[in-house]
Design an enzyme around this catalytic site. Structure first.
Site, mmCIF file in Angstrom:
data_model
loop_
_atom_site.group_PDB
_atom_site.id
_atom_site.type_symbol
_atom_site.label_atom_id
_atom_site.label_comp_id
_atom_site.label_asym_id
_atom_site.label_seq_id
_atom_site.Cartn_x
_atom_site.Cartn_y
_atom_site.Cartn_z
ATOM 1 N N ARG A 176 10.871 -3.340 8.026
ATOM 2 C CA ARG A 176 11.815 -4.611 8.688
ATOM 3 C C ARG A 176 12.611 -5.177 7.211
ATOM 4 O O ARG A 176 13.596 -5.495 7.181
ATOM 5 C CB ARG A 176 10.942 -5.646 9.098
ATOM 6 C CG ARG A 176 10.568 -5.338 10.495
ATOM 7 C CD ARG A 176 9.926 -6.626 11.056
ATOM 8 N NE ARG A 176 8.626 -6.720 10.388
ATOM 9 C CZ ARG A 176 7.790 -8.008 10.356
ATOM 10 N NH1 ARG A 176 8.188 -8.542 11.396
ATOM 11 N NH2 ARG A 176 6.761 -7.963 9.771
ATOM 12 N N ASP A 186 -11.363 -5.882 5.503
ATOM 13 C CA ASP A 186 -10.256 -4.959 5.019
ATOM 14 C C ASP A 186 -10.852 -4.310 4.224
ATOM 15 O O ASP A 186 -10.667 -2.903 4.005
ATOM 16 C CB ASP A 186 -9.074 -5.753 4.835
ATOM 17 C CG ASP A 186 -7.880 -4.691 4.348
ATOM 18 O OD1 ASP A 186 -7.225 -4.057 5.125
ATOM 19 O OD2 ASP A 186 -7.908 -4.599 3.162
ATOM 20 N N LYS A 223 -6.023 3.201 6.985
ATOM 21 C CA LYS A 223 -7.108 2.481 7.514
ATOM 22 C C LYS A 223 -6.924 0.948 7.567
ATOM 23 O O LYS A 223 -6.006 0.283 6.655
ATOM 24 C CB LYS A 223 -8.095 2.628 6.745
ATOM 25 C CG LYS A 223 -8.324 2.065 5.135
ATOM 26 C CD LYS A 223 -8.799 0.660 5.012
ATOM 27 C CE LYS A 223 -8.443 0.157 3.642
ATOM 28 N NZ LYS A 223 -8.889 -1.289 3.574
ATOM 29 N N ILE A 263 0.929 -1.252 0.040
ATOM 30 C CA ILE A 263 -0.036 -0.022 0.099
ATOM 31 C C ILE A 263 0.885 1.107 -0.088
ATOM 32 O O ILE A 263 0.510 2.180 -0.604
ATOM 33 C CB ILE A 263 -1.017 -0.029 1.247
ATOM 34 C CG1 ILE A 263 -2.039 1.083 1.191
ATOM 35 C CG2 ILE A 263 -0.072 0.085 2.578
ATOM 36 C CD1 ILE A 263 -3.087 1.122 -0.183
#
Length: 308
Positions: free
Chosen positions: A37, A168, A90, A14
């Protein structure tokens, strides 16, 4: 006002698909650091996590959290305690309690907190909201169906507790409906379909009702292939009002009114610049509340296993 020095936390799909381009296109904000990471960005200071970033001495005014909702509370808390403004992808968090705790902490620290709902920035949402405020709404029907393999390939976190599963994308629809509806509504029934091998639902059928008796139905499904369906149909006393393509297109009484390119994330970052500049926050958590209610009232149905 000098440009906001921004750090992105989580350089995943995203962030690369939406956030980086939107930041570059927005005046008043500059990307100066990344904490991730497993990824880095050429020419930008990069760190393995937010704690290393905050301890590094790199001057950062704000943080945009693009990580999965599980574990995001500690990241946001660390940024707020360090006096940074925070923008949340979100859904804003994994639980209701944690997002309200972040809201209180941001207020205490005197910094801005922005819980973003990118679908609310679609071109047809505000025109639809204005139109519905002038009409009598009779019913709302939401159909939000897409292919999880296309949008979330190999992303195991969405199937874990707190990852929301089909909510989602479904929360995007709820973010639009909570914005355009002239009155609030609450959940009355919830049917959730869980794959036998997953901890989050792949489909949901919901029924809501407003205080004035308006029925709102929503069907979310992650098993759709081919063309994707992101439609909201509102029946009014003067004819139908339909938002399609995720809220970017508006059809009123059968006639197309708005067809516009995607500017959702550019609008979000423009809004974030405004909030920081004025010392305000924007924390509407109502879509997440509806999702939490769906799990609380949800009747669980087990369906066939899902393999990515």
């Amino acid at each position: 006002m000098p440009s906001i020095r921004l750090a992105i936390v989580g350089l995943g799909k995203i962030a690369r698909d939406q956030h980086l381009g939107a930041i570059e296109a927005t005046q008043g904000i500059d990307l100066v650091a990344v904490a991730s990471r497993n990824a880095a960005l050429d020419g930008i200071a990069c760190f393995p996590d937010i704690h290393t970033l905050l301890a590094s001495g790199v001057e950062v005014d704000a943080v945009s959290l693009c990580t999965p909702p599980q574990g995001r509370f500690e990241q946001a808390r660390a940024a707020l305690l360090a006096g940074k403004h925070v923008m949340l992808e979100k859904p804003p968090g994994a639980t209701i309690a944690e997002v309200f705790a972040l809201e209180a902490l941001a207020q205490k620290q005197g910094v801005s907190l922005f819980a973003t709902w990118h679908s609310r920035e679609s071109a047809a949402v505000e025109p639809a909201r204005k139109l519905l405020s002038e009409r009598k709404v009779r019913s709302v029907e939401v159909e939000w169906k897409e292919d999880v393999r296309h949008w979330h390939p190999g992303q195991a976190w969405i199937w874990e507790p707190g990852g929301l599963g089909v909510f989602d994308p479904g929360i995007n629809a709820l973010s639009i409906v909570t914005r355009i509806m002239p009155e609030s509504f609450h959940l009355v029934s919830s049917e959730l379909s869980f794959p036998a091998n997953r901890a989050a639902p792949i489909a949901a059928d919901l029924t809501f009702e407003s205080a004035g008796g308006i029925k709102v139905s929503a069907a979310f499904d992650w098993r759709q292939t081919g063309p994707q369906t992101w439609d909201i149909r509102v029946e009014t006393d003067e004819g139908p009002v339909v938002l399609t393509h995720g809220g970017s297109r508006l059809i009123v009484d059968g006639k197309a009114q708005i067809v516009e390119e995607d500017r959702e994330y550019r609008n979000l970052y423009g809004r974030f610049v405004e909030l920081v500049g004025s010392g305000r926050s924007d924390t509407d958590f109502s879509p997440l509340v509806h999702v939490a209610d769906a799990f609380m009232l949800g009747r669980r149905n087990v369906v066939e296993s899902f393999e990515d």
